[in-house]
Design an enzyme around this catalytic site. Sequence first.
Site, mmCIF file in Angstrom:
data_model
loop_
_atom_site.group_PDB
_atom_site.id
_atom_site.type_symbol
_atom_site.label_atom_id
_atom_site.label_comp_id
_atom_site.label_asym_id
_atom_site.label_seq_id
_atom_site.Cartn_x
_atom_site.Cartn_y
_atom_site.Cartn_z
ATOM 1 N N ARG A 38 0.854 -1.157 -0.015
ATOM 2 C CA ARG A 38 0.050 -0.227 -0.014
ATOM 3 C C ARG A 38 0.983 1.214 -0.032
ATOM 4 O O ARG A 38 0.159 2.456 -0.294
ATOM 5 C CB ARG A 38 -0.925 0.226 1.183
ATOM 6 C CG ARG A 38 -1.929 -0.897 1.158
ATOM 7 C CD ARG A 38 -2.531 -1.291 2.400
ATOM 8 N NE ARG A 38 -1.629 -1.578 3.643
ATOM 9 C CZ ARG A 38 -1.971 -2.044 4.911
ATOM 10 N NH1 ARG A 38 -3.017 -1.816 5.310
ATOM 11 N NH2 ARG A 38 -0.831 -2.210 5.474
ATOM 12 N N TYR A 155 -4.696 -13.689 16.025
ATOM 13 C CA TYR A 155 -3.464 -13.754 14.735
ATOM 14 C C TYR A 155 -3.130 -15.355 14.766
ATOM 15 O O TYR A 155 -3.125 -15.719 13.532
ATOM 16 C CB TYR A 155 -2.411 -13.203 15.534
ATOM 17 C CG TYR A 155 -0.989 -13.158 14.606
ATOM 18 C CD1 TYR A 155 -1.079 -12.603 13.550
ATOM 19 C CD2 TYR A 155 0.023 -13.790 15.073
ATOM 20 C CE1 TYR A 155 0.034 -12.634 12.609
ATOM 21 C CE2 TYR A 155 0.919 -14.142 14.138
ATOM 22 C CZ TYR A 155 1.012 -13.441 12.969
ATOM 23 O OH TYR A 155 2.145 -13.470 11.900
ATOM 24 N N GLU A 191 9.360 -4.974 10.731
ATOM 25 C CA GLU A 191 8.315 -4.019 11.262
ATOM 26 C C GLU A 191 7.348 -4.601 11.746
ATOM 27 O O GLU A 191 6.117 -4.058 12.360
ATOM 28 C CB GLU A 191 7.873 -3.030 10.119
ATOM 29 C CG GLU A 191 9.070 -2.021 9.850
ATOM 30 C CD GLU A 191 8.653 -1.350 8.389
ATOM 31 O OE1 GLU A 191 7.498 -1.192 8.208
ATOM 32 O OE2 GLU A 191 9.497 -0.711 7.876
ATOM 33 N N PHE A 192 7.142 -5.897 11.903
ATOM 34 C CA PHE A 192 5.913 -6.656 12.554
ATOM 35 C C PHE A 192 5.672 -6.315 13.749
ATOM 36 O O PHE A 192 4.378 -5.957 13.954
ATOM 37 C CB PHE A 192 6.452 -8.291 12.381
ATOM 38 C CG PHE A 192 5.363 -9.135 13.043
ATOM 39 C CD1 PHE A 192 4.502 -9.734 12.201
ATOM 40 C CD2 PHE A 192 5.520 -9.537 14.415
ATOM 41 C CE1 PHE A 192 3.241 -10.576 12.785
ATOM 42 C CE2 PHE A 192 4.733 -10.326 14.923
ATOM 43 C CZ PHE A 192 3.561 -10.908 14.180
HETATM 44 P P1 NDP Z 1 6.197 -6.080 7.966
HETATM 45 O O1 NDP Z 1 5.252 -5.515 8.954
HETATM 46 O O2 NDP Z 1 7.656 -5.684 7.901
HETATM 47 O O3 NDP Z 1 5.623 -6.484 6.578
HETATM 48 C C1 NDP Z 1 4.157 -6.564 6.328
HETATM 49 C C2 NDP Z 1 3.891 -6.424 4.828
HETATM 50 O O4 NDP Z 1 2.589 -6.725 4.509
HETATM 51 C C3 NDP Z 1 4.216 -5.096 4.438
HETATM 52 O O5 NDP Z 1 4.945 -4.849 3.246
HETATM 53 C C4 NDP Z 1 2.865 -4.469 4.200
HETATM 54 O O6 NDP Z 1 2.763 -3.294 3.193
HETATM 55 C C5 NDP Z 1 2.063 -5.861 4.041
HETATM 56 N N1 NDP Z 1 0.623 -5.519 4.117
HETATM 57 C C6 NDP Z 1 0.038 -5.563 5.754
HETATM 58 N N2 NDP Z 1 -0.854 -5.484 5.714
HETATM 59 C C7 NDP Z 1 -1.613 -5.244 4.191
HETATM 60 C C8 NDP Z 1 -2.740 -4.961 3.606
HETATM 61 N N3 NDP Z 1 -4.046 -4.900 4.281
HETATM 62 N N4 NDP Z 1 -2.919 -4.906 2.085
HETATM 63 C C9 NDP Z 1 -1.468 -5.025 1.605
HETATM 64 N N5 NDP Z 1 -0.352 -5.151 2.054
HETATM 65 C C10 NDP Z 1 -0.211 -5.481 3.344
HETATM 66 O O7 NDP Z 1 6.137 -7.497 8.586
HETATM 67 P P2 NDP Z 1 6.720 -9.113 8.040
HETATM 68 O O8 NDP Z 1 7.672 -8.821 7.074
HETATM 69 O O9 NDP Z 1 7.482 -9.885 9.593
HETATM 70 O O10 NDP Z 1 5.707 -9.864 7.978
HETATM 71 C C11 NDP Z 1 5.526 -10.658 6.398
HETATM 72 C C12 NDP Z 1 4.651 -11.812 6.759
HETATM 73 O O11 NDP Z 1 5.456 -12.669 7.592
HETATM 74 C C13 NDP Z 1 3.266 -11.626 7.516
HETATM 75 O O12 NDP Z 1 2.386 -12.353 6.855
HETATM 76 C C14 NDP Z 1 3.439 -11.956 8.860
HETATM 77 O O13 NDP Z 1 2.493 -12.346 9.633
HETATM 78 C C15 NDP Z 1 4.350 -13.049 8.680
HETATM 79 N N6 NDP Z 1 5.258 -13.537 9.875
HETATM 80 C C16 NDP Z 1 6.226 -12.549 10.456
HETATM 81 C C17 NDP Z 1 6.880 -12.964 11.561
HETATM 82 C C18 NDP Z 1 7.771 -12.102 12.131
HETATM 83 O O14 NDP Z 1 8.336 -12.522 13.359
HETATM 84 N N7 NDP Z 1 8.110 -10.788 11.812
HETATM 85 C C19 NDP Z 1 7.073 -14.348 11.889
HETATM 86 C C20 NDP Z 1 6.273 -15.417 11.257
HETATM 87 C C21 NDP Z 1 5.336 -14.932 10.199
HETATM 88 P P3 NDP Z 1 2.110 -1.988 3.317
HETATM 89 O O15 NDP Z 1 1.984 -1.377 4.588
HETATM 90 O O16 NDP Z 1 2.821 -1.195 2.389
HETATM 91 O O17 NDP Z 1 0.661 -2.486 2.802
HETATM 92 C C1 8X3 Z 2 5.007 -13.693 13.911
HETATM 93 C C2 8X3 Z 2 5.423 -14.635 15.117
HETATM 94 O O1 8X3 Z 2 5.399 -15.708 17.332
HETATM 95 O O2 8X3 Z 2 5.186 -13.297 17.239
HETATM 96 O O3 8X3 Z 2 4.064 -14.681 13.431
HETATM 97 O O4 8X3 Z 2 3.300 -14.781 16.654
HETATM 98 S S1 8X3 Z 2 4.836 -14.479 16.488
#
Ligand code: NDP
Ligand code: 8X3
Length: 255
Positions: A38, A155, A191-192
Site C-alpha cells: 500500500r 492472530y 516492522e511486524f
Molecule cells: P512487516 O510489517 O515488516 O511487513 C508486512 C508487509 O505486509 C508490508 O509490506 C505491508 O505493506 C504488507 N501488508 C500488511 N497489511 C496489508 C494489507 N492489508 N494490504 C496489503 N499489504 C499489506 O512484517 P513481516 O515482514 O514480518 O511480515 C510478513 C509476513 O510474515 C506476515 O504475513 C507475517 O504475519 C508473517 N510472519 C512474520 C513474523 C515475524 O516475526 N516478523 C513471523 C512469522 C510470520 P504495506 O503496509 O505497504 O501495505
Molecule cells: C509472528 C511470530 O510468534 O509473534 O508470526 O506470532 S509470533
Amino acid sequence: MILTMNKITLITGATSGIGQATARKMVESKHDLIICGRRQERLDALKAELEENVKVYTLNFDVRNREAVFAAIESLPEEWKAIEVLVNNAGNAHGLDTVAGGDVDDWDAMIDGNVKGLLYVTKAIIPGMIERQKGHIVNISSVAGKYTYEKGVVYCASKHSVEAISEGLRLELTQHGIKITNVCPGAVNTEFSEVRFKGDKEKADKVYEGFEALKAEDIADVISYAVKAPARVTLADVTIYAGAQAAPTVIYKQD
Ligand code: NDP
Ligand code: 8X3
C-alpha cells in the site's frame, strides 16, 4: 512494445520485512517481479533499486479490498500476466490482547488481511497457473499457525487458517503442476512488532532484545530455495525458528 520476460514472481507485502527481502533475493534468480503493497513510495524505491537487474512492476492495493485485488491483477499488462510464482506474504498482527479484552477492529484487520486477503490474491492468480499447468504458491504462515499463545488468539487463528489453506491448495492444485510451500517463521526482526504495537517502537524493540532474532533475509533464503528446487522436489512445509527459540513464546534470552 513486446518485452521478453523472465519467470515472473508476484510478492505481496513487498514494502517491508520478509516481502522486501524476498524481492531482493529473487533478483539473484533473475525473476522479473511484481511487487505489491500500500505504500507507493516504498514500492517505487524498491523498483528503482531492483530494475537495474530485472524488470519490475508495482501494484498498489489493500489485500482486504476484494474489488481492488481483482482489479489490480486484472490491470496487469499482457506481458506481466503469466505469473509463475506467487508469494502470499502480506499480513500482520494487530494488538496483543486476550479475546475478552481485544479490539474487534484488530480482529477484522487480521482475519480480513491474513486470511481473506491471501485467498483473494490466490483466487485472482490461480486460473492462469491452471491454464499453463505450472506455478508455485508460497504462503507465509507462522509458528503462530502451529501453536496458539495467550493474547495472540486471533492472530494465531488467522495463521492456523493459512495452514489449512496451504494444505487444501496442495490437494487441489498438485494435479495441475502447481506446488504449494507453506513457510512458518518464528521471531523475525521486521516492522511486524511495530505494527502489532501500533507504532510503539520501544515496545517493539523489546521483543527482539536479548537474543539474535531471525532476519528477513533468512526467510527469503528459504523461499528462494523452495522456488529453485527441482521439479521433483516440493518443500511442503518449513518451520524456521531463531536459534534461541523453541516455541512462539519460548525464547532463551540473555540479560
Ligand atoms: P512487516 O510489517 O515488516 O511487513 C508486512 C508487509 O505486509 C508490508 O509490506 C505491508 O505493506 C504488507 N501488508 C500488511 N497489511 C496489508 C494489507 N492489508 N494490504 C496489503 N499489504 C499489506 O512484517 P513481516 O515482514 O514480518 O511480515 C510478513 C509476513 O510474515 C506476515 O504475513 C507475517 O504475519 C508473517 N510472519 C512474520 C513474523 C515475524 O516475526 N516478523 C513471523 C512469522 C510470520 P504495506 O503496509 O505497504 O501495505
Ligand atoms: C509472528 C511470530 O510468534 O509473534 O508470526 O506470532 S509470533
